[in-house]
Design a protein around this motif. Structure first.
Motif, short mmCIF file in Angstrom:
data_model
loop_
_atom_site.label_atom_id
_atom_site.label_comp_id
_atom_site.label_asym_id
_atom_site.label_seq_id
_atom_site.Cartn_x
_atom_site.Cartn_y
_atom_site.Cartn_z
N ILE A 224 0.85 -1.19 0.00
CA ILE A 224 0.00 0.00 0.00
C ILE A 224 0.89 1.23 0.00
CG2 ILE A 224 -1.78 1.28 1.24
CD1 ILE A 224 -2.66 -1.38 2.47
N ILE A 225 0.61 2.14 -0.91
CA ILE A 225 1.39 3.37 -1.00
C ILE A 225 0.43 4.52 -1.14
CG2 ILE A 225 1.65 3.37 -3.52
CD1 ILE A 225 4.57 4.25 -3.05
N SER A 226 0.76 5.64 -0.55
CA SER A 226 -0.12 6.81 -0.62
C SER A 226 0.64 8.00 -1.18
CB SER A 226 -0.67 7.15 0.77
OG SER A 226 0.40 7.46 1.66
N GLY A 227 -0.11 8.89 -1.78
CA GLY A 227 0.47 10.11 -2.30
C GLY A 227 -0.05 11.31 -1.54
N PRO A 228 0.48 12.50 -1.81
CA PRO A 228 0.00 13.70 -1.11
C PRO A 228 -1.45 13.99 -1.47
CG PRO A 228 1.46 14.30 -2.92
CD PRO A 228 1.54 12.82 -2.77
N ALA A 229 -2.27 14.26 -0.48
CA ALA A 229 -3.69 14.55 -0.72
C ALA A 229 -3.89 16.05 -0.93
CB ALA A 229 -4.51 14.09 0.47
N ASP A 230 -4.89 16.38 -1.74
CA ASP A 230 -5.23 17.78 -1.94
C ASP A 230 -5.82 18.34 -0.65
OD1 ASP A 230 -4.47 17.68 -4.59
OD2 ASP A 230 -6.47 17.04 -5.26
N ASN A 231 -5.52 19.59 -0.37
CA ASN A 231 -6.06 20.24 0.81
C ASN A 231 -7.50 20.66 0.51
OD1 ASN A 231 -6.60 21.60 3.12
ND2 ASN A 231 -4.96 23.11 2.92
N SER A 232 -8.46 19.90 1.01
CA SER A 232 -9.85 20.15 0.67
C SER A 232 -10.64 20.79 1.81
CB SER A 232 -10.52 18.84 0.25
OG SER A 232 -10.42 17.91 1.30
N SER A 233 -9.97 21.29 2.84
CA SER A 233 -10.67 21.89 3.97
C SER A 233 -11.48 23.10 3.53
CB SER A 233 -9.69 22.26 5.08
OG SER A 233 -8.71 23.18 4.59
N GLU A 234 -10.96 23.88 2.58
CA GLU A 234 -11.68 25.06 2.09
C GLU A 234 -12.97 24.64 1.38
OE1 GLU A 234 -11.04 28.88 -0.93
OE2 GLU A 234 -9.36 27.53 -0.46
N LEU A 235 -12.89 23.55 0.60
CA LEU A 235 -14.07 23.07 -0.10
C LEU A 235 -15.11 22.55 0.88
CD1 LEU A 235 -15.54 22.49 -2.72
CD2 LEU A 235 -14.27 20.33 -2.91
N TYR A 236 -14.67 21.83 1.93
CA TYR A 236 -15.60 21.36 2.95
C TYR A 236 -16.32 22.54 3.62
CZ TYR A 236 -14.41 16.39 3.11
OH TYR A 236 -14.28 15.06 2.82
N SER A 305 -15.26 14.23 -6.95
CA SER A 305 -14.76 14.73 -5.67
C SER A 305 -15.78 15.67 -5.04
CB SER A 305 -13.43 15.45 -5.86
OG SER A 305 -12.98 16.03 -4.65
N LEU A 306 -16.42 16.49 -5.87
CA LEU A 306 -17.43 17.43 -5.37
C LEU A 306 -18.62 16.66 -4.79
CD1 LEU A 306 -17.87 20.49 -5.25
CD2 LEU A 306 -19.04 20.34 -7.45
N LEU A 307 -19.05 15.60 -5.48
CA LEU A 307 -20.16 14.78 -4.99
C LEU A 307 -19.79 14.10 -3.67
CD1 LEU A 307 -22.96 13.57 -5.47
CD2 LEU A 307 -21.87 11.75 -6.81
N HIS A 308 -18.54 13.66 -3.57
CA HIS A 308 -18.07 13.05 -2.31
C HIS A 308 -18.18 14.04 -1.15
CE1 HIS A 308 -15.46 11.26 0.71
NE2 HIS A 308 -14.72 12.35 0.68
N HIS A 309 -17.80 15.29 -1.39
CA HIS A 309 -17.87 16.30 -0.33
C HIS A 309 -19.32 16.57 0.07
CE1 HIS A 309 -13.67 17.01 -1.33
NE2 HIS A 309 -13.58 17.81 -0.29
N ILE A 310 -20.23 16.59 -0.90
CA ILE A 310 -21.65 16.80 -0.60
C ILE A 310 -22.18 15.67 0.27
CG2 ILE A 310 -23.97 16.83 -1.61
CD1 ILE A 310 -22.63 19.44 -2.06
N ASN A 311 -21.90 14.43 -0.13
CA ASN A 311 -22.38 13.27 0.62
C ASN A 311 -21.79 13.22 2.03
OD1 ASN A 311 -24.03 12.28 -1.43
ND2 ASN A 311 -22.35 11.13 -2.39
N ALA A 312 -20.49 13.55 2.14
CA ALA A 312 -19.84 13.54 3.45
C ALA A 312 -20.46 14.60 4.37
CB ALA A 312 -18.34 13.77 3.29
N ALA A 313 -20.72 15.78 3.81
CA ALA A 313 -21.32 16.86 4.62
C ALA A 313 -22.75 16.51 5.04
CB ALA A 313 -21.30 18.16 3.82
N LEU A 314 -23.51 15.89 4.14
CA LEU A 314 -24.87 15.46 4.47
C LEU A 314 -24.87 14.46 5.63
CD1 LEU A 314 -26.67 14.99 1.02
CD2 LEU A 314 -27.52 16.33 2.96
N ARG A 315 -23.97 13.50 5.59
CA ARG A 315 -23.89 12.49 6.64
C ARG A 315 -23.46 13.13 7.96
NH1 ARG A 315 -20.14 7.95 5.37
NH2 ARG A 315 -21.37 6.75 6.88
N ALA A 316 -22.52 14.07 7.87
CA ALA A 316 -22.04 14.73 9.09
C ALA A 316 -23.16 15.51 9.77
CB ALA A 316 -20.88 15.65 8.76
N HIS A 317 -24.02 16.14 8.97
CA HIS A 317 -25.10 16.96 9.53
C HIS A 317 -26.27 16.13 10.05
CE1 HIS A 317 -24.27 21.31 8.79
NE2 HIS A 317 -23.36 20.81 7.98
#
Length: 330
Positions: A224-236, A305-317
């Motif tokens: 398993i290898i990972s790469g740098p993730a985009d900083n998506s805190s602003e989008l959240y 990615s945008l749809l993922h953020h929408i779904n994650a925010a819906l679940r969080a709320h």
């Protein structure tokens, strides 16, 4: 009964294969006296001759007996060790992309030089894969003298090397290394953004030592290898302003029923789903905030990615409660 009779007459499949291989062993043995008479320079020149013949379209199988005879003679001069017939058989089996089982002391390391030399004549590179860095370094140094005597280059690929050193190792005719290092290099190359960031050449041929350990035991542990993730805190943060404006609907839309809400909640399966009205509402708000172009839609491949953020925010709320399901710590 009939099967046993036929087997006794024509032999088992294994007997027939060995009979065919022994014919090639006989050819190699017949060439031994001729190659013993060659000087070191003439023996080394055989490699260039083989490479030219392969480049001209001649198959590796057609030069196998000659190539194995050259390696045997080279080993006699460099190591003072002569490949036995059983090692020639093992080399042919490995060249056929099959598994050769050899007992301790039968000379697996020396056997591997035969198919490695033959397949390296194509110029496409051969990998010899071992279970740890110590064995890779030991075998590389041990066989380097033989391969270089015959005009081939040897590389060593171990952990801790920079990209330039790895690229040089992979550029060699024969490259020794561990299964993990070859695997991680493959993953890193597939994550590279530019061709010059890659270190491996296209994969061609490999000899695997301790194949049961590497392909069965070691294979149970995924690489398993990972790469740098985009900083998506602003989008959240931007998406978080949209979710409170949506209204929950009691049940999902059906052919007979269409609600006025924007999402439904399935608490049992911990899922939140946008309704058709919700999709339209979310897309409108995303376009107003410049997060979605006018001609685009939320479910296009480019907006996953945008749809993922929408779904994650819906679940969080809707599904998770602060200090119950999660804790925020400064």
């Amino acid at each position: 009964m009939l099967t046993n009779i036929i087997t006794k007459i024509v032999g088992s499949r294994n007997d027939r294969i060995l009979k065919k291989l022994h014919k090639v062993v006989k050819q190699v043995n017949q060439l031994e006296a001729d190659f013993e008479a060659l000087s070191d320079a003439e023996l080394k020149a055989k490699t260039v001759d083989f490479q030219q013949r392969v480049a001209a379209g001649e198959s590796l199988d057609s030069i196998l007996a000659e190539a194995f005879a050259v390696v045997r003679e080279g080993s006699k001069r460099v190591f003072g060790m002569r490949h036995f017939d059983v090692q020639l058989l093992g080399g042919m089996v490995l060249n056929n992309n099959q598994i050769a089982e050899m007992r301790t002391g039968e000379g697996k390391t020396l056997t591997a030089t035969l198919p490695a030399y033959l397949n390296a004549l194509t110029g496409k590179g051969v990998h010899i894969i071992t279970v740890n860095d110590y064995l890779a370094a030991r075998d590389a140094e041990w066989n380097r003298e033989l391969f270089e005597f015959l005009g081939l280059t040897v590389g060593l690929n171990v952990s801790g090397m920079d990209n330039m050193a790895k690229r040089d190792a992979y550029a060699a005719d024969v490259t020794y290394g561990t299964n993990n290092e070859f695997g991680f290099d493959y993953l890193r190359d597939n994550m590279a953004f530019e061709p010059q960031q890659r270190v491996m050449r296209p994969l061609y041929y490999a000899v695997i030592d301790e194949v049961d350990s590497i392909l069965i035991d070691e294979a149970r542990t995924p690489l398993i290898i990972s790469g740098p993730a985009d900083n998506s805190s602003e989008l959240y943060t931007k998406i978080n302003t949209i979710i409170p404006l949506l209204e929950q609907q009691e049940k999902e839309d059906t052919e007979e029923y269409t609600g006025d809400g924007h999402f439904t909640v399935d608490e049992k399966n911990k899922q939140v789903l946008l309704t058709e009205n919700g999709q339209i509402k979310v897309e409108e708000m995303l376009k107003e905030r410049g997060l979605l172009s006018e001609e685009d839609n939320l479910f296009s491949a480019a907006n996953i990615s945008l749809l993922h953020h929408i779904n994650a925010a819906l679940r969080a709320h809707t599904l998770f409660e602060k200090d119950v399901d999660y804790i925020v710590s400064d």
